[in-house]
Design an enzyme around this catalytic site. Structure first.
Site, short mmCIF file in Angstrom:
data_model
loop_
_atom_site.label_atom_id
_atom_site.label_comp_id
_atom_site.label_asym_id
_atom_site.label_seq_id
_atom_site.Cartn_x
_atom_site.Cartn_y
_atom_site.Cartn_z
N ALA A 8 0.82 -1.22 0.00
CA ALA A 8 0.00 0.00 0.00
C ALA A 8 0.85 1.27 0.00
CB ALA A 8 -0.95 0.00 1.19
N GLY A 11 0.95 3.15 -5.95
CA GLY A 11 0.12 2.56 -6.99
C GLY A 11 -1.25 2.09 -6.55
N TYR A 150 7.57 -13.04 -15.51
CA TYR A 150 6.48 -12.22 -14.92
C TYR A 150 5.14 -12.85 -15.30
CZ TYR A 150 3.30 -8.44 -13.77
OH TYR A 150 2.24 -7.71 -13.24
N GLU A 186 4.25 2.92 -10.20
CA GLU A 186 5.72 2.77 -10.16
C GLU A 186 6.16 1.45 -10.80
OE1 GLU A 186 7.09 3.49 -6.15
OE2 GLU A 186 5.93 5.33 -6.04
P1 NDP Z 1 3.79 -0.26 -7.62
O1 NDP Z 1 5.22 -0.54 -7.87
O2 NDP Z 1 3.33 1.15 -7.65
O3 NDP Z 1 3.34 -0.90 -6.22
C1 NDP Z 1 3.80 -2.17 -5.80
C2 NDP Z 1 3.56 -2.33 -4.32
O4 NDP Z 1 4.02 -3.65 -3.94
C3 NDP Z 1 4.34 -1.33 -3.49
O5 NDP Z 1 3.55 -0.85 -2.43
C4 NDP Z 1 5.52 -2.15 -2.94
O6 NDP Z 1 5.88 -1.67 -1.65
C5 NDP Z 1 4.87 -3.54 -2.81
N1 NDP Z 1 5.89 -4.58 -2.80
C6 NDP Z 1 6.70 -4.96 -3.83
N2 NDP Z 1 7.57 -5.90 -3.42
C7 NDP Z 1 7.31 -6.12 -2.10
C8 NDP Z 1 7.88 -6.96 -1.11
N3 NDP Z 1 8.90 -7.80 -1.38
N4 NDP Z 1 7.37 -6.93 0.15
C9 NDP Z 1 6.35 -6.11 0.43
N5 NDP Z 1 5.76 -5.29 -0.45
C10 NDP Z 1 6.24 -5.29 -1.70
O7 NDP Z 1 3.00 -1.13 -8.70
P2 NDP Z 1 1.44 -1.42 -8.96
O8 NDP Z 1 0.57 -0.66 -8.04
O9 NDP Z 1 1.22 -1.26 -10.41
O10 NDP Z 1 1.40 -2.97 -8.64
C11 NDP Z 1 0.48 -3.58 -7.76
C12 NDP Z 1 0.07 -4.94 -8.32
O11 NDP Z 1 -0.59 -4.76 -9.56
C13 NDP Z 1 1.25 -5.89 -8.62
O12 NDP Z 1 0.89 -7.18 -8.19
C14 NDP Z 1 1.37 -5.84 -10.14
O13 NDP Z 1 1.92 -7.01 -10.65
C15 NDP Z 1 -0.09 -5.67 -10.53
N6 NDP Z 1 -0.36 -5.15 -11.87
C16 NDP Z 1 0.18 -3.95 -12.27
C17 NDP Z 1 -0.10 -3.47 -13.54
C18 NDP Z 1 0.48 -2.19 -14.06
O14 NDP Z 1 0.48 -1.98 -15.29
N7 NDP Z 1 0.94 -1.29 -13.21
C19 NDP Z 1 -0.99 -4.21 -14.44
C20 NDP Z 1 -1.49 -5.44 -13.91
C21 NDP Z 1 -1.19 -5.86 -12.67
P3 NDP Z 1 7.40 -1.46 -1.13
O15 NDP Z 1 8.26 -1.16 -2.32
O16 NDP Z 1 7.29 -0.34 -0.15
O17 NDP Z 1 7.71 -2.76 -0.47
C1 8X3 Z 2 1.49 -5.59 -15.64
C2 8X3 Z 2 1.11 -5.03 -16.95
O1 8X3 Z 2 1.60 -4.80 -19.38
O2 8X3 Z 2 3.32 -5.90 -18.09
O3 8X3 Z 2 0.87 -6.73 -15.25
O4 8X3 Z 2 1.26 -7.04 -18.57
S1 8X3 Z 2 1.87 -5.77 -18.30
#
Ligand code: NDP
Ligand code: 8X3
Length: 249
Positions: A8, A11, A150, A186
């Site tokens: 949290a 993103g 991924y 991010e």
């Molecule tokens: P962000 O990078 O903005 O957010 C990712 C979050 O995950 C951060 O809060 C980060 O917190 C946390 N996180 C990552 N690694 C760890 C860890 N080892 N332990 C604890 N927390 C962790 O990306 P998104 O909001 O885009 O991603 C959120 C989800 O959405 C992911 O599962 C991603 O795969 C999925 N997703 C994203 C898409 C996109 O295009 N953005 C599309 C489809 C799915 P911190 O770094 O503080 O630990």
């Molecule tokens: C994250 C988005 O475009 O890499 O799941 O599939 S994409």
């Protein structure tokens, strides 16, 4: 009502925490970046809800167990778990892939999600209610060039989502997956190991989803009547038809 959201600090997770807080839900928020987590907690508290922040690395089972064990008993009845923490690390062919990147993705997106679920699902079983919302991806439905590992982790989330729903059926627990296309967060900065210029190019001339779009979808899913479960959703930008078919200006 109490919601636990992993990841949290930015993103989707951050936007989702804000939306639930605006609707009066208490929150447990997690992430590794402690300052960010504190800032998010303070902002959420301004909305008048109770917030517990747990700073730990989801890849480390001992940290996950200790964090969940530290939740005070009055906040152990978690109504909704949003399994959101996740990342892509690198974008390369299988023959050139970096093993560290692969381990980061597998350990976070698959094992981390499992560690949290293994701690929280029994609490939901005990209270005979709950809702687990898994954040998958279009990458869990399709595979694209250089996305190999991924995509594999998100296909695993897709399978786990289905498996959890079957196993938790007798206990009245809902299980949903939300599978988005491209969202500007991010995510790409992390994928490209901090290269902000390269990350910016991913969204150039393109109208992606916003974290708020996904937060609204999660909130809608979580607020259906008790007898209704949304098994899964794929949500895309209008400018994206598949993982690889996009329109840019
Ligand atoms: P962000 O990078 O903005 O957010 C990712 C979050 O995950 C951060 O809060 C980060 O917190 C946390 N996180 C990552 N690694 C760890 C860890 N080892 N332990 C604890 N927390 C962790 O990306 P998104 O909001 O885009 O991603 C959120 C989800 O959405 C992911 O599962 C991603 O795969 C999925 N997703 C994203 C898409 C996109 O295009 N953005 C599309 C489809 C799915 P911190 O770094 O503080 O630990
Ligand atoms: C994250 C988005 O475009 O890499 O799941 O599939 S994409």
């Amino acid at each position: 009502m109490l919601v636990l959201i992993t990841g949290a600090t930015s993103g989707i997770g951050k936007a989702t925490a804000e939306l639930f807080a605006k609707h009066g839900y208490d929150l447990i928020i997690t992430g590794r970046r402690s300052e960010r987590l504190q800032d998010v907690k303070q902002d959420l508290e301004k909305l008048g809800v109770k917030v517990l922040s747990l700073c730990f690395d989801i890849r480390k089972l001992n940290e996950v167990k200790a964090a969940i064990a530290s939740i005070p008993s009055e906040m152990k009845q978690i109504d909704i778990l949003v399994n959101n923490a996740g990342l892509a690390s690198g974008l390369s062919t299988i023959q050139d892939g970096d093993i560290d990147d692969w381990e980061k993705m597998i350990d976070t997106n698959v094992k981390g999600l499992l560690y949290i679920t293994r701690e929280i699902a029994p609490l939901m079983v005990e209270s005979k209610k709950g809702h687990i919302i898994n954040i998958g991806s279009i990458a869990g439905k399709e595979v694209y060039a250089n996305g190999n590992v991924y995509c594999a982790t998100k296909h695993a989330v897709d399978a786990l989502n289905k498996g959890m729903r079957i196993d938790l059926l007798p206990h009245g627990i809902k299980v949903t997956s939300i599978n988005p296309g491209m969202i500007e967060t991010e995510f790409s900065v992390v994928r490209f190991h901090g290269d902000e210029e390269k990350a910016k190019k991913v969204y150039e001339g393109f109208n992606p989803l916003t974290p708020e779009d996904i937060a609204e979808t999660i909130y809608w899913t979580a607020t259906r009547p008790a007898h209704v479960n949304i098994n899964e959703l794929i949500i895309m930008p209008t400018a994206q038809a598949t993982a690889t078919n996009t329109i840019r200006k």
